[in-house]
Design a protein around this motif. Structure first.
Motif, PDB file in Angstrom:
ATOM      1  N   GLY A 119       0.807  -1.221   0.000  1.00 21.50           N
ATOM      2  CA  GLY A 119       0.000   0.000   0.000  1.00 21.50           C
ATOM      3  C   GLY A 119       0.831   1.257   0.000  1.00 21.50           C
ATOM      4  O   GLY A 119       0.309   2.363   0.184  1.00 21.50           O
ATOM      5  N   ALA A 120       2.142   1.136  -0.230  1.00 22.95           N
ATOM      6  CA  ALA A 120       3.025   2.303  -0.221  1.00 22.95           C
ATOM      7  C   ALA A 120       2.641   3.266  -1.341  1.00 22.95           C
ATOM      8  O   ALA A 120       2.273   2.853  -2.448  1.00 22.95           O
ATOM      9  CB  ALA A 120       4.476   1.857  -0.398  1.00 22.95           C
ATOM     10  N   LEU A 121       2.748   4.554  -1.054  1.00 19.86           N
ATOM     11  CA  LEU A 121       2.451   5.547  -2.077  1.00 19.86           C
ATOM     12  C   LEU A 121       3.525   5.520  -3.165  1.00 19.86           C
ATOM     13  O   LEU A 121       4.692   5.228  -2.909  1.00 19.86           O
ATOM     14  CB  LEU A 121       2.393   6.939  -1.453  1.00 19.86           C
ATOM     15  N   CYS A 122       3.084   5.857  -4.378  1.00 13.98           N
ATOM     16  CA  CYS A 122       3.982   5.839  -5.534  1.00 13.98           C
ATOM     17  C   CYS A 122       3.853   7.159  -6.279  1.00 13.98           C
ATOM     18  O   CYS A 122       2.762   7.733  -6.368  1.00 13.98           O
ATOM     19  CB  CYS A 122       3.601   4.674  -6.453  1.00 13.98           C
ATOM     20  N   GLY A 123       4.971   7.633  -6.799  1.00 11.83           N
ATOM     21  CA  GLY A 123       4.969   8.867  -7.581  1.00 11.83           C
ATOM     22  C   GLY A 123       6.069   8.849  -8.625  1.00 11.83           C
ATOM     23  O   GLY A 123       6.833   7.882  -8.716  1.00 11.83           O
ATOM     24  N   PHE A 124       6.158   9.940  -9.402  1.00 11.34           N
ATOM     25  CA  PHE A 124       7.102   9.969 -10.519  1.00 11.34           C
ATOM     26  C   PHE A 124       7.757  11.340 -10.673  1.00 11.34           C
ATOM     27  O   PHE A 124       7.142  12.375 -10.411  1.00 11.34           O
ATOM     28  CB  PHE A 124       6.390   9.635 -11.835  1.00 11.34           C
ATOM     29  N   ILE A 125       9.010  11.303 -11.126  1.00 10.84           N
ATOM     30  CA  ILE A 125       9.699  12.500 -11.607  1.00 10.84           C
ATOM     31  C   ILE A 125      10.052  12.224 -13.060  1.00 10.84           C
ATOM     32  O   ILE A 125      10.977  11.443 -13.344  1.00 10.84           O
ATOM     33  CB  ILE A 125      10.974  12.809 -10.792  1.00 10.84           C
ATOM     34  N   PRO A 126       9.329  12.803 -14.024  1.00 12.67           N
ATOM     35  CA  PRO A 126       9.566  12.498 -15.445  1.00 12.67           C
ATOM     36  C   PRO A 126      10.929  13.012 -15.902  1.00 12.67           C
ATOM     37  O   PRO A 126      11.239  14.185 -15.763  1.00 12.67           O
ATOM     38  CB  PRO A 126       8.430  13.242 -16.161  1.00 12.67           C
ATOM     39  N   MET A 127      11.738  12.098 -16.463  1.00 10.14           N
ATOM     40  CA  MET A 127      13.056  12.471 -16.941  1.00 10.14           C
ATOM     41  C   MET A 127      13.392  11.758 -18.247  1.00 10.14           C
ATOM     42  O   MET A 127      14.564  11.623 -18.592  1.00 10.14           O
ATOM     43  CB  MET A 127      14.118  12.126 -15.878  1.00 10.14           C
ATOM     44  N   GLY A 128      12.380  11.288 -18.971  1.00  8.64           N
ATOM     45  CA  GLY A 128      12.642  10.538 -20.198  1.00  8.64           C
ATOM     46  C   GLY A 128      12.194  11.281 -21.433  1.00  8.64           C
ATOM     47  O   GLY A 128      11.837  12.458 -21.386  1.00  8.64           O
ATOM     48  N   SER A 129      12.172  10.561 -22.539  1.00 13.03           N
ATOM     49  CA  SER A 129      11.734  11.157 -23.806  1.00 13.03           C
ATOM     50  C   SER A 129      10.232  11.020 -24.002  1.00 13.03           C
ATOM     51  O   SER A 129       9.622  11.784 -24.742  1.00 13.03           O
ATOM     52  CB  SER A 129      12.469  10.495 -24.979  1.00 13.03           C
ATOM     53  N   GLY A 130       9.629  10.024 -23.314  1.00 12.97           N
ATOM     54  CA  GLY A 130       8.203   9.789 -23.499  1.00 12.97           C
ATOM     55  C   GLY A 130       7.355  10.398 -22.405  1.00 12.97           C
ATOM     56  O   GLY A 130       6.541  11.290 -22.630  1.00 12.97           O
ATOM     57  N   ASN A 131       7.555   9.918 -21.179  1.00 11.39           N
ATOM     58  CA  ASN A 131       6.852  10.434 -19.998  1.00 11.39           C
ATOM     59  C   ASN A 131       5.339  10.277 -20.048  1.00 11.39           C
ATOM     60  O   ASN A 131       4.592  11.089 -19.477  1.00 11.39           O
ATOM     61  CB  ASN A 131       7.219  11.905 -19.766  1.00 11.39           C
ATOM     62  N   ASP A 132       4.862   9.229 -20.728  1.00 11.94           N
ATOM     63  CA  ASP A 132       3.416   9.003 -20.819  1.00 11.94           C
ATOM     64  C   ASP A 132       2.827   8.446 -19.530  1.00 11.94           C
ATOM     65  O   ASP A 132       1.636   8.636 -19.267  1.00 11.94           O
ATOM     66  CB  ASP A 132       3.109   8.047 -21.985  1.00 11.94           C
ATOM     67  N   ILE A 133       3.630   7.747 -18.728  1.00 13.58           N
ATOM     68  CA  ILE A 133       3.115   7.181 -17.479  1.00 13.58           C
ATOM     69  C   ILE A 133       2.812   8.288 -16.465  1.00 13.58           C
ATOM     70  O   ILE A 133       1.688   8.359 -15.950  1.00 13.58           O
ATOM     71  CB  ILE A 133       4.086   6.127 -16.917  1.00 13.58           C
ATOM     72  N   PRO A 134       3.762   9.186 -16.167  1.00 18.14           N
ATOM     73  CA  PRO A 134       3.401  10.306 -15.285  1.00 18.14           C
ATOM     74  C   PRO A 134       2.247  11.140 -15.860  1.00 18.14           C
ATOM     75  O   PRO A 134       1.387  11.608 -15.111  1.00 18.14           O
ATOM     76  CB  PRO A 134       4.692  11.123 -15.207  1.00 18.14           C
ATOM     77  N   ALA A 135       2.234  11.289 -17.183  1.00 16.01           N
ATOM     78  CA  ALA A 135       1.180  12.098 -17.828  1.00 16.01           C
ATOM     79  C   ALA A 135      -0.202  11.522 -17.578  1.00 16.01           C
ATOM     80  O   ALA A 135      -1.188  12.262 -17.489  1.00 16.01           O
ATOM     81  CB  ALA A 135       1.445  12.212 -19.326  1.00 16.01           C
ATOM     82  N   ALA A 136      -0.293  10.199 -17.465  1.00 21.06           N
ATOM     83  CA  ALA A 136      -1.592   9.557 -17.252  1.00 21.06           C
ATOM     84  C   ALA A 136      -2.251  10.017 -15.960  1.00 21.06           C
ATOM     85  O   ALA A 136      -3.489  10.011 -15.859  1.00 21.06           O
ATOM     86  CB  ALA A 136      -1.434   8.034 -17.250  1.00 21.06           C
TER      87      ALA A 136
END
Length: 319
Positions: free
Chosen positions: A84-101
Motif C-alpha cells: 500500500g506504499a504511495l507511488c509517484g514519478f519524476i519524469p526524466m525521459g523522452s516519453g513520460n506518458d506514465i506520469p502524464a496519465a
C-alpha cells in the motif's frame, strides 16, 4: 528508516550524461522543497522492480525518476509488494506518458513540488497477463501489432532513433487478422494494431485512445486497420489528439479485453504495456477501478497544458 521517500533511477537510461544532469537537478529541487529522501540507482534490467518492491515493504514512499521504462518498473514493483506504499514519478525521459496519465507534466521542478505538496488520490490501473504467464500492471496503454513491434525494436536499439525505427518497421510490416473479445463486443478482422487504453497516449504523447479516462473503470480500445503508409500520415493527428473519430478505427469500451490471432497458424503479434514488451499474443487485460493511490497534482496539469496549446482538451473529439 533514514528518509521518507525512496527515489529510484536508472543511471544509464537514455543519454547517461543527460540523466546525470537531470538527477543532480532533481536533487537540488528536492532539497529546496525540504523533502526527506534517499537515492537508489538500478544496476541491471528490471532491478527497479525489485528495488521498488523491497523499499515499499520497508515503508518508503517510492518515486520513479526517469523515463517510462523506469516508471513502469517502479510502479509494478510497488503495487506487487502489497504494501500500500504511495507511488509517484519524476519524469526524466523522452516519453513520460506514465506520469502524464495521472496529470504530471515533464517538468522536473514541478514534479518535485508535487511530491512536496503531498496530495494523493486513486487512479484506475490496467493489468495484463499473457497466456505464457507474463504479468504487468500499467497506467498508460497496452497495445499489440505494429506499435508493439516498434517498442520491441526500440528497446533493443541503443541509439533510440524512434523515427528511423518506425520507418524500418513500416517497410517490412504485414498486417494480420486478430480477434478482440470485450465485455459486450467482439472484433474479428485485419488490424495494424489494437490499443487498450487506461490512459490515452503512448510514444511520447501520441493519443491513440484519446478519450480514455483513469477514473471510469473502463479501457478505451482502438482497433486500427489503416494502410501502413497512410498510417504514417496519422501520426501528427495522434500528437494533436485529432485522430478520432476515424473511419478505419473501431472504438470500444470494456472492463476486460482478450486479444488473440484469428488464425492460429499466423505469426503472433507482440504485445506491450507502457513500452515494456511482454511477449506474444494471446493476452488478457483487466481494468482495475481506483486500483492504486498515487502522489499527483490536484488537477490534471497535462490536460490543462494541452488545452493551453491547442485550445481544447485532448479527450474532446470535435473534428
Amino acid at each position: 528508516m533514514e528518509a521518507d521517500y525512496a527515489i529510484i533511477y536508472n543511471p544509464i537510461a537514455g543519454k547517461p550524461e543527460q540523466t546525470e544532469k537531470d538527477i543532480e537537478y532533481a536533487k537540488k529541487c528536492l532539497d529546496d522543497f525540504k523533502i526527506s529522501y534517499k537515492l537508489f540507482k538500478t544496476e541491471f534490467a528490471e532491478h527497479a522492480i525489485n528495488l521498488a518492491n523491497q523499499l515499499a515493504k520497508e515503508g518508503y514512499r517510492v518515486i520513479g525518476a526517469g523515463g517510462d521504462g523506469t516508471c513502469n518498473e517502479v510502479f509494478h514493483g510497488v503495487i506487487s509488494s502489497n504494501s500500500g506504499a504511495l507511488c509517484g514519478f519524476i519524469p526524466m525521459g523522452s516519453g513520460n506518458d506514465i506520469p502524464a496519465a495521472i496529470g504530471i507534466t515533464p517538468d522536473i521542478k514541478r514534479a518535485c513540488e508535487i511530491i512536496a505538496e503531498n496530495h494523493t488520490s486513486k487512479s484506475d490501473i490496467g493489468f495484463a497477463k499473457t497466456d505464457e504467464g507474463v504479468e504487468r500492471y500499467f497506467l498508460g496503454v497496452g497495445s499489440q501489432g505494429f506499435d508493439a513491434e516498434v517498442a520491441r525494436r526500440s528497446n533493443e536499439n541503443k541509439d533510440k532513433n524512434y523515427n528511423a525505427i518506425i520507418l524500418k518497421t513500416l517497410f517490412s510490416w504485414k498486417s494480420r487478422e486478430i480477434r478482440v473479445k470485450m465485455d459486450n463486443d467482439t472484433y474479428e478482422g485485419m488490424a495494424n494494431l489494437a490499443a487498450v487504453g487506461n490512459g490515452g497516449a503512448y510514444g511520447g504523447g501520441m493519443y491513440i485512445c484519446q478519450k480514455a479516462k483513469v477514473d471510469d473503470g473502463l479501457f478505451d480500445i482502438s482497433v486500427v486497420d489503416i494502410g501502413k503508409f497512410k498510417l504514417l500520415l496519422q501520426f501528427k493527428r495522434m500528437y494533436n489528439a485529432s485522430l478520432l473519430p476515424h473511419p478505419n478505427i473501431s472504438e470500444y469500451q470494456s472492463k476486460k479485453v482478450r486479444i488473440e490471432m484469428k488464425n492460429p497458424e499466423d505469426e503472433p503479434y507482440n504485445c506491450q504495456v507502457d513500452g515494456e514488451v511482454l511477449g506474444h499474443l494471446p493476452v488478457t487485460y483487466e481494468s482495475i477501478k481506483d486500483g492504486y493511490e498515487f502522489i499527483r497534482p490536484k488537477t490534471d496539469e497535462v490536460a490543462e497544458a494541452f488545452k493551453e496549446k491547442y485550445g481544447r482538451y485532448f479527450y474532446i473529439c470535435e473534428h
